[in-house]
Design a protein around this motif. Structure first.
Motif, mmCIF file in Angstrom:
data_model
loop_
_atom_site.group_PDB
_atom_site.id
_atom_site.type_symbol
_atom_site.label_atom_id
_atom_site.label_comp_id
_atom_site.label_asym_id
_atom_site.label_seq_id
_atom_site.Cartn_x
_atom_site.Cartn_y
_atom_site.Cartn_z
ATOM 1 N N ALA A 286 0.707 -1.289 -0.142
ATOM 2 C CA ALA A 286 0.064 0.126 0.015
ATOM 3 C C ALA A 286 0.742 1.202 0.172
ATOM 4 C CB ALA A 286 -1.086 -0.075 1.136
ATOM 5 N N ASP A 287 1.895 1.370 0.695
ATOM 6 C CA ASP A 287 2.862 2.319 0.718
ATOM 7 C C ASP A 287 3.466 2.549 -0.523
ATOM 8 O OD1 ASP A 287 2.164 2.877 3.450
ATOM 9 O OD2 ASP A 287 3.906 1.909 4.108
ATOM 10 N N ALA A 288 3.868 1.500 -1.217
ATOM 11 C CA ALA A 288 4.671 1.464 -2.461
ATOM 12 C C ALA A 288 3.524 2.129 -3.474
ATOM 13 C CB ALA A 288 5.097 0.211 -3.034
ATOM 14 N N ARG A 289 2.450 1.748 -3.389
ATOM 15 C CA ARG A 289 1.460 2.362 -4.416
ATOM 16 C C ARG A 289 1.264 3.785 -4.053
ATOM 17 N NH1 ARG A 289 -1.687 -1.505 -7.273
ATOM 18 N NH2 ARG A 289 -3.491 0.078 -7.293
ATOM 19 N N LYS A 290 0.995 4.246 -2.869
ATOM 20 C CA LYS A 290 0.879 5.696 -2.515
ATOM 21 C C LYS A 290 2.251 6.204 -3.082
ATOM 22 C CE LYS A 290 -1.648 5.013 1.774
ATOM 23 N NZ LYS A 290 -1.708 5.007 3.175
ATOM 24 N N ALA A 291 3.613 5.635 -2.975
ATOM 25 C CA ALA A 291 4.700 6.458 -3.552
ATOM 26 C C ALA A 291 4.669 6.309 -5.188
ATOM 27 C CB ALA A 291 5.755 5.787 -3.196
ATOM 28 N N GLY A 292 3.665 5.861 -5.717
ATOM 29 C CA GLY A 292 3.471 6.023 -7.266
ATOM 30 C C GLY A 292 4.026 4.512 -7.894
ATOM 31 N N LEU A 293 4.296 3.378 -7.238
ATOM 32 C CA LEU A 293 5.017 2.298 -7.810
ATOM 33 C C LEU A 293 3.797 1.386 -8.449
ATOM 34 C CD1 LEU A 293 7.833 1.486 -5.734
ATOM 35 C CD2 LEU A 293 7.924 3.058 -7.499
ATOM 36 N N LYS A 294 4.151 0.830 -9.448
ATOM 37 C CA LYS A 294 3.049 -0.073 -9.797
ATOM 38 C C LYS A 294 3.261 -1.310 -9.314
ATOM 39 C CE LYS A 294 3.440 0.826 -14.319
ATOM 40 N NZ LYS A 294 3.111 0.900 -15.681
ATOM 41 N N VAL A 295 2.962 -1.728 -8.027
ATOM 42 C CA VAL A 295 2.909 -2.808 -7.403
ATOM 43 C C VAL A 295 1.672 -3.294 -6.713
ATOM 44 C CG1 VAL A 295 4.378 -4.033 -5.358
ATOM 45 C CG2 VAL A 295 5.340 -2.066 -6.589
ATOM 46 N N SER A 296 1.408 -4.510 -6.884
ATOM 47 C CA SER A 296 0.143 -5.340 -6.555
ATOM 48 C C SER A 296 0.310 -6.861 -6.159
ATOM 49 C CB SER A 296 -0.768 -5.047 -7.588
ATOM 50 O OG SER A 296 -2.224 -5.382 -7.322
ATOM 51 N N ALA A 297 -0.545 -7.224 -5.612
ATOM 52 C CA ALA A 297 -0.490 -8.690 -5.020
ATOM 53 C C ALA A 297 -1.549 -9.468 -5.439
ATOM 54 C CB ALA A 297 -0.360 -8.813 -3.664
ATOM 55 N N GLU A 298 -1.590 -10.724 -5.380
ATOM 56 C CA GLU A 298 -2.318 -11.980 -5.387
ATOM 57 C C GLU A 298 -2.570 -12.804 -4.211
ATOM 58 O OE1 GLU A 298 -2.034 -14.019 -9.531
ATOM 59 O OE2 GLU A 298 -1.253 -15.542 -7.955
ATOM 60 N N VAL A 299 -4.035 -13.359 -4.107
ATOM 61 C CA VAL A 299 -4.041 -14.311 -3.129
ATOM 62 C C VAL A 299 -5.096 -15.271 -3.759
ATOM 63 C CG1 VAL A 299 -5.158 -14.741 -0.903
ATOM 64 C CG2 VAL A 299 -3.660 -12.775 -1.243
ATOM 65 N N TYR A 300 -4.898 -16.610 -3.215
ATOM 66 C CA TYR A 300 -5.930 -17.574 -3.371
ATOM 67 C C TYR A 300 -6.537 -18.038 -2.185
ATOM 68 C CZ TYR A 300 -1.708 -20.922 -2.597
ATOM 69 O OH TYR A 300 -0.977 -21.506 -2.186
ATOM 70 N N PRO A 301 -7.772 -18.618 -2.089
ATOM 71 C CA PRO A 301 -8.505 -18.670 -0.812
ATOM 72 C C PRO A 301 -8.467 -20.022 -0.131
ATOM 73 C CG PRO A 301 -10.001 -19.231 -2.929
ATOM 74 C CD PRO A 301 -8.684 -18.672 -3.334
ATOM 75 N N TYR A 302 -7.070 -20.514 -0.009
ATOM 76 C CA TYR A 302 -6.732 -21.612 0.655
ATOM 77 C C TYR A 302 -5.478 -21.404 1.499
ATOM 78 C CZ TYR A 302 -9.380 -23.921 -3.025
ATOM 79 O OH TYR A 302 -10.594 -24.186 -3.952
ATOM 80 N N TYR A 303 -5.281 -21.851 2.710
ATOM 81 C CA TYR A 303 -4.030 -21.889 3.487
ATOM 82 C C TYR A 303 -3.240 -22.906 3.118
ATOM 83 C CZ TYR A 303 -5.663 -25.751 6.585
ATOM 84 O OH TYR A 303 -5.831 -26.909 6.983
ATOM 85 N N GLN A 304 -3.688 -23.995 2.328
ATOM 86 C CA GLN A 304 -2.650 -24.855 1.824
ATOM 87 C C GLN A 304 -2.144 -24.478 0.387
ATOM 88 O OE1 GLN A 304 -6.005 -25.637 2.370
ATOM 89 N NE2 GLN A 304 -6.171 -27.401 3.546
ATOM 90 N N GLY A 305 -0.970 -24.770 0.298
ATOM 91 C CA GLY A 305 -0.314 -24.533 -0.799
ATOM 92 C C GLY A 305 -0.129 -25.903 -1.691
#
Length: 517
Positions: A286-305
């Protein structure tokens, strides 16, 4: 509920276009659905007219066309976009994606090499849209292992599928390969060349080759992505919540490159790398995005990988103290039994590409990450295997039952919608956005112009549409029966073609189109 049906006489529908009422022949109409567009916030019962693969009308007026879908009581949403699929080049994998509402699965974390091998193999033969990043992992494998010869372009497919594996001679030497100066230059030059073939970005699965991947490589890959106005797609160097190898440190490695060279960065399945430190990682994003960086993230709805037993982060010195787990938290997919130290050592020595499922973050930690405003949903769908034969599930007609692997390949998006209904974890519109508009917007901002017309239900946008029943949509895949498809998604359209009709994926129809930078 009516199935898609042809109307015998050609019916002329009236559509208001550009302020003028004109006679309009619609190829398909979707009537009386709850139309939800996450970009504009539009949420009304309306009728949709489609022609030549595009949405031409969204109206309260009664419209008719050559084909019609009765969507009364159903949600009409943009087709889901999955930025993290390792089965987007496999017919059965695409079939599972469609049952889960996904119209555009993309292979971005590991990617492909050669890039054209991926695209050429699917041209005119894909039931979903498709696209890939360039794979430095595949390039590195080709350098350390001169016998490597991929017909698929996918190192993951080559490792999982026995026949392809034997033909391609894929190994895991890339996991520990430390290139010299000349080899680093060769790797980086090949990455740049492959970007010129239209790759969506640069895959950076450094977490699978952390012992040998150099900073000279990761810096170059971000710089190359930036030169193409594109993004890197990261599986970070560390999966840990303890110093000196925290997942956050692995993210910082690439975020600093973004700050220096530009381009975008998508951190994939962030929750399985930073684990209980994920709130801190998400604040940093979130702080990186506020600083203008094009950074994002992804999650899947499981705690197992799910991964291969030879993965860097499953080594005992890391999985135990740094991830807070033990051998009993790792399940060998072939037997569906927890590992012991003896069995782990045996598999690593004899079959390091064996498929395993492992526990990572806590259940609550996963849910907290899923609802964060800066993440979208990606499945990390891995190939499933047929329990009776041990072969990878490839063919379109593979039965859904009796498959082993991680349930996320079949149930990710259905599970998100079920969690919305049962646990009220977020508004339905937010969930739809995380599965359609948010990934489309990220890709659009990072060089994938085709995404301007996807992830939205709007006039003149692509008719990639997922229609689901919010009261019944349910994931059915489990750890013991991983291929059971999502139910409650009766219709899916891709580029204006009905490809799922009454929950049946239609055979020998290939509306999928390539997505390139």
């Amino acid at each position: 509920m009516k199935k898609v049906s042809k109307i015998t006489p050609l019916v002329i529908a009236m559509a208001l276009i550009g302020g003028q009422v004109q006679a309009q022949d619609f190829d398909i109409v979707i009537n009386e659905g709850r139309v939800m567009d996450p970009e504009t916030g539009f949420d009304q019962v309306a009728n949709i007219g489609i022609k030549d693969g595009k949405i031409l009308s969204i109206t309260k007026d009664i419209i008719e066309g050559k084909q019609s879908i009765n969507a009364k009581g159903l949600v009409v949403a943009p087709g889901f976009i999955d930025t993290h699929s390792h089965v987007s080049n496999i017919p059965f994998g695409q079939k599972l994606h469609l049952r889960d509402g996904v119209t555009t699965p993309l292979d971005l974390e590991v990617g492909s090499y050669p890039v054209n091998a991926f695209y050429d193999r699917l041209e005119g033969k894909s039931i979903t849209n498709y696209g890939t990043s360039v794979s430095p992992a595949g390039i590195r494998e080709s350098i350390v292992n001169p016998d490597y010869n991929s017909r698929t372009g996918s190192l993951v497919t080559d490792l999982f599928e026995q026949h392809e594996h034997e033909h391609s001679h894929a190994t895991l030497e890339v996991a520990t390969f430390l290139p010299n100066k000349e080899q680093i230059e060769k790797i980086n030059n090949k990455v740049a060349q492959e970007m010129g073939q239209g790759a969506i970005g640069v895959g950076v699965p450094v977490g699978y080759m952390s012992a040998g991947t150099t900073s000279a490589e990761t810096i170059s890959w971000q710089e190359t992505a930036a030169q193409y106005g594109s993004s890197t797609y990261l599986h970070g160097r560390f999966s840990s919540q303890n110093p000196s190898t925290t997942g956050i440190l692995g993210f910082q490695e690439m975020i600093s490159n973004v700050g220096i060279y530009g381009g975008g960065l998508l951190i994939q399945h962030i929750h399985q790398q930073s684990l209980e430190k994920t709130p801190e990682a998400l604040k940093m994003i979130a702080d990186a995005r506020k600083a203008g960086l094009k950074v994002s993230a992804e999650v899947y709805p499981y705690y197992q990988g799910a991964t291969i037993v030879g993965a860097d982060y499953l080594v005992p010195d890391n999985y135990g103290p740094n991830m807070g787990r033990t051998y009993k938290d790792i399940i060998e997919v072939e037997t569906m039994k927890p590992l012991t130290k003896e069995r782990y050592d045996e598999l690593v020595a004899s079959n390091p590409s064996a498929s395993v499922i492992f526990a990572g973050i806590s259940q609550q930690g996963m849910l907290d990450a899923l609802v964060d405003e800066n993440v979208h949903v990606g499945s990390d769908a891995m190939p499933l295997t047929i329990a009776a034969t041990g072969q990878m599930a490839v063919e379109f007609d593979t039965p859904y039952e009796g498959l082993q692997g991680h349930p996320r390949a079949a149930g990710t998006h259905g599970k998100v919608l079920r969690l919305v209904r049962e646990k009220n974890i977020m508004p339905l519109m937010t969930a739809i956005s995380k599965m359609s508009y948010k990934p489309a917007k990220y890709l659009q901002e990072n060089g994938v112009h085709a995404m301007e017309n996807k992830g939205r239900i709007q006039v003149n946008k692509d008719a990639d549409i997922t229609i689901f029943d919010p009261a019944t949509v349910t994931d059915n895949a489990t750890l013991t029966d991983a291929g059971l498809p999502t139910t409650g998604i009766p219709y899916v359209l891709i580029n204006g073609t009905v490809i799922v009709n009454d929950s049946v994926v239609l055979k020998d129809i290939y509306p999928g189109q390539a997505v390139r930078n």
